[in-house]
Design a protein around this motif. Sequence first.
Motif, PDB file in Angstrom:
ATOM      1  N   GLN A 155      10.137  10.316 -14.170  1.00 48.57           N
ATOM      2  CA  GLN A 155      11.447  10.178 -13.404  1.00 48.57           C
ATOM      3  C   GLN A 155      11.518  10.336 -11.986  1.00 48.57           C
ATOM      4  N   GLU A 156      10.332  10.391 -11.448  1.00 48.37           N
ATOM      5  CA  GLU A 156      10.320  10.653  -9.986  1.00 48.37           C
ATOM      6  C   GLU A 156      11.067   9.413  -9.226  1.00 48.37           C
ATOM      7  N   THR A 157      11.963   9.774  -8.367  1.00 48.31           N
ATOM      8  CA  THR A 157      12.958   8.858  -8.000  1.00 48.31           C
ATOM      9  C   THR A 157      12.888   8.854  -6.573  1.00 48.31           C
ATOM     10  N   ARG A 158      12.937   7.689  -5.747  1.00 48.22           N
ATOM     11  CA  ARG A 158      13.071   7.684  -4.288  1.00 48.22           C
ATOM     12  C   ARG A 158      14.168   6.898  -3.971  1.00 48.22           C
ATOM     13  N   VAL A 159      15.238   7.159  -3.085  1.00 46.85           N
ATOM     14  CA  VAL A 159      16.219   6.327  -2.806  1.00 46.85           C
ATOM     15  C   VAL A 159      15.940   5.820  -1.352  1.00 46.85           C
ATOM     16  N   TYR A 160      16.014   4.490  -0.854  1.00 52.09           N
ATOM     17  CA  TYR A 160      16.164   3.978   0.547  1.00 52.09           C
ATOM     18  C   TYR A 160      17.401   3.190   0.983  1.00 52.09           C
ATOM     19  N   GLU A 161      17.504   3.281   2.116  1.00 53.26           N
ATOM     20  CA  GLU A 161      18.555   2.584   2.952  1.00 53.26           C
ATOM     21  C   GLU A 161      17.774   1.375   3.389  1.00 53.26           C
ATOM     22  N   GLN A 162      18.418   0.061   3.126  1.00 51.86           N
ATOM     23  CA  GLN A 162      17.840  -1.127   3.864  1.00 51.86           C
ATOM     24  C   GLN A 162      18.632  -1.160   5.459  1.00 51.86           C
ATOM     25  N   THR A 163      17.358  -0.680   6.175  1.00 51.34           N
ATOM     26  CA  THR A 163      18.054  -0.757   7.531  1.00 51.34           C
ATOM     27  C   THR A 163      17.518  -2.190   8.444  1.00 51.34           C
ATOM     28  N   GLY A 164      16.896  -3.200   7.736  1.00 52.31           N
ATOM     29  CA  GLY A 164      16.549  -4.269   8.334  1.00 52.31           C
ATOM     30  C   GLY A 164      16.161  -5.341   7.399  1.00 52.31           C
ATOM     31  N   ALA A 165      15.494  -6.498   7.824  1.00 45.07           N
ATOM     32  CA  ALA A 165      15.220  -7.462   6.902  1.00 45.07           C
ATOM     33  C   ALA A 165      14.100  -6.953   5.924  1.00 45.07           C
ATOM     34  N   ALA A 166      13.164  -5.882   6.177  1.00 38.88           N
ATOM     35  CA  ALA A 166      12.245  -5.373   5.285  1.00 38.88           C
ATOM     36  C   ALA A 166      11.878  -4.167   5.253  1.00 38.88           C
ATOM     37  N   ASP A 167      12.894  -3.219   6.118  1.00 38.51           N
ATOM     38  CA  ASP A 167      12.522  -1.957   6.395  1.00 38.51           C
ATOM     39  C   ASP A 167      13.385  -1.006   5.556  1.00 38.51           C
ATOM     40  N   LEU A 168      12.858  -0.250   5.090  1.00 42.46           N
ATOM     41  CA  LEU A 168      13.510   1.076   4.096  1.00 42.46           C
ATOM     42  C   LEU A 168      13.392   2.353   4.661  1.00 42.46           C
ATOM     43  N   LYS A 169      14.486   3.074   4.876  1.00 38.79           N
ATOM     44  CA  LYS A 169      14.840   4.463   5.255  1.00 38.79           C
ATOM     45  C   LYS A 169      14.946   5.349   4.061  1.00 38.79           C
ATOM     46  N   PRO A 170      14.098   6.221   3.825  1.00 41.74           N
ATOM     47  CA  PRO A 170      14.177   7.118   2.897  1.00 41.74           C
ATOM     48  C   PRO A 170      15.519   8.094   2.949  1.00 41.74           C
ATOM     49  N   ILE A 171      16.212   8.244   2.034  1.00 37.16           N
ATOM     50  CA  ILE A 171      17.560   9.142   2.280  1.00 37.16           C
ATOM     51  C   ILE A 171      17.486  10.237   1.176  1.00 37.16           C
ATOM     52  N   ALA A 172      16.923  10.043  -0.166  1.00 34.76           N
ATOM     53  CA  ALA A 172      16.729  10.964  -1.209  1.00 34.76           C
ATOM     54  C   ALA A 172      15.455  10.838  -2.000  1.00 34.76           C
ATOM     55  N   HIS A 173      14.871  12.033  -2.467  1.00 35.34           N
ATOM     56  CA  HIS A 173      13.865  12.093  -3.154  1.00 35.34           C
ATOM     57  C   HIS A 173      14.287  13.119  -4.341  1.00 35.34           C
ATOM     58  N   PHE A 174      13.964  12.732  -5.783  1.00 29.04           N
ATOM     59  CA  PHE A 174      14.075  13.631  -6.661  1.00 29.04           C
ATOM     60  C   PHE A 174      12.667  13.712  -7.409  1.00 29.04           C
ATOM     61  N   LYS A 175      12.191  15.037  -7.088  1.00 30.50           N
ATOM     62  CA  LYS A 175      10.908  15.536  -7.721  1.00 30.50           C
ATOM     63  C   LYS A 175      10.497  15.389  -9.146  1.00 30.50           C
ATOM     64  N   PRO A 176       9.606  14.910  -9.547  1.00 33.45           N
ATOM     65  CA  PRO A 176       9.327  14.929 -10.869  1.00 33.45           C
ATOM     66  C   PRO A 176       9.207  16.455 -11.739  1.00 33.45           C
ATOM     67  N   LYS A 177       9.251  16.222 -12.978  1.00 31.70           N
ATOM     68  CA  LYS A 177       9.321  17.570 -13.616  1.00 31.70           C
ATOM     69  C   LYS A 177       8.034  17.664 -14.411  1.00 31.70           C
ATOM     70  N   SER A 178       7.313  16.476 -14.729  1.00 24.18           N
ATOM     71  CA  SER A 178       6.027  16.447 -15.466  1.00 24.18           C
ATOM     72  C   SER A 178       4.834  17.000 -14.498  1.00 24.18           C
ATOM     73  N   PRO A 179       3.900  17.399 -15.229  1.00 25.92           N
ATOM     74  CA  PRO A 179       2.589  17.776 -14.469  1.00 25.92           C
ATOM     75  C   PRO A 179       1.934  16.786 -13.822  1.00 25.92           C
ATOM     76  N   LYS A 180       1.357  16.892 -12.754  1.00 31.36           N
ATOM     77  CA  LYS A 180       0.500  15.949 -11.905  1.00 31.36           C
ATOM     78  C   LYS A 180      -0.419  15.044 -12.798  1.00 31.36           C
ATOM     79  N   GLY A 181      -0.639  13.943 -12.781  1.00 29.80           N
ATOM     80  CA  GLY A 181      -1.764  13.181 -13.600  1.00 29.80           C
ATOM     81  C   GLY A 181      -1.666  13.336 -15.043  1.00 29.80           C
ATOM     82  N   VAL A 182      -0.309  13.531 -15.396  1.00 28.95           N
ATOM     83  CA  VAL A 182      -0.427  13.568 -17.030  1.00 28.95           C
ATOM     84  C   VAL A 182      -0.480  12.313 -17.701  1.00 28.95           C
TER      85      VAL A 182
END
Length: 215
Positions: free
Chosen positions: A186-213
């Motif tokens: 459920q790791e989630t990254r949210v972006y705003e489209q600032t151009g034809a193909a440019d994405l600006k990060p506005i939010a990041h929800f860190k996962p709860k699972s162990p890394k590499g599980v």
Amino acid sequence: MTALAVETPAPVWAGRAIVRAAGRMALHVAVEGAMVPAAAMFTVPVECRPDAESAPGVRPWTGPVDEGRLCASCLRALRGEPAPEPVLVRAGAAEALPDPDRRGRRLWAIPDLPTYTTPSLPAEHGGRPIRWSEWVEAPKLSHYSSACDWCGDAGPCVMAGGRQGNPLAKDNPLRWFVAYRCSYCQETRVYEQTGAADLKPIAHFKPKSPKGVRA
């Protein structure tokens, strides 16, 4: 010998405007009588989302159209068919099988993988509300790995599109957003489209699972 003319019936979408959802490959059928602007991107009610308030962002489509490329929900709406009933899968607790097999080995049931709560997408940005579409499977790209960088799930992930503003209001410009979420951790990254193909990060929800599980 006289040749017989075979009349091909018109498809159910005949006479309707065909549009493509922004960032997705599926084609949609605009509702009857919908006004389709000639802009590069616009919102218009479609058969699977007829409510103008929740209409998706789409682009004009002038290419070939066949049933395999059309949105299945749009086709069901045109044919008057009911939506398929969801399949409910109940996850039960793992239980040991008490009886050993012929060789005396004790068998055990494999427990279900843990599930993680889906985070809520931001309801506003910059003091103005964002309207989000439903989560759908992200397109598969042959030159890009769809595996999650955190948990290693093979993917593909899911994505949702967001819209903010009013294209008819000069003081409320139209803005577009996109969110990507791993189906497992459920790791989630949210972006705003600032151009034809440019994405600006506005939010990041860190996962709860162990890394590499899932790697």
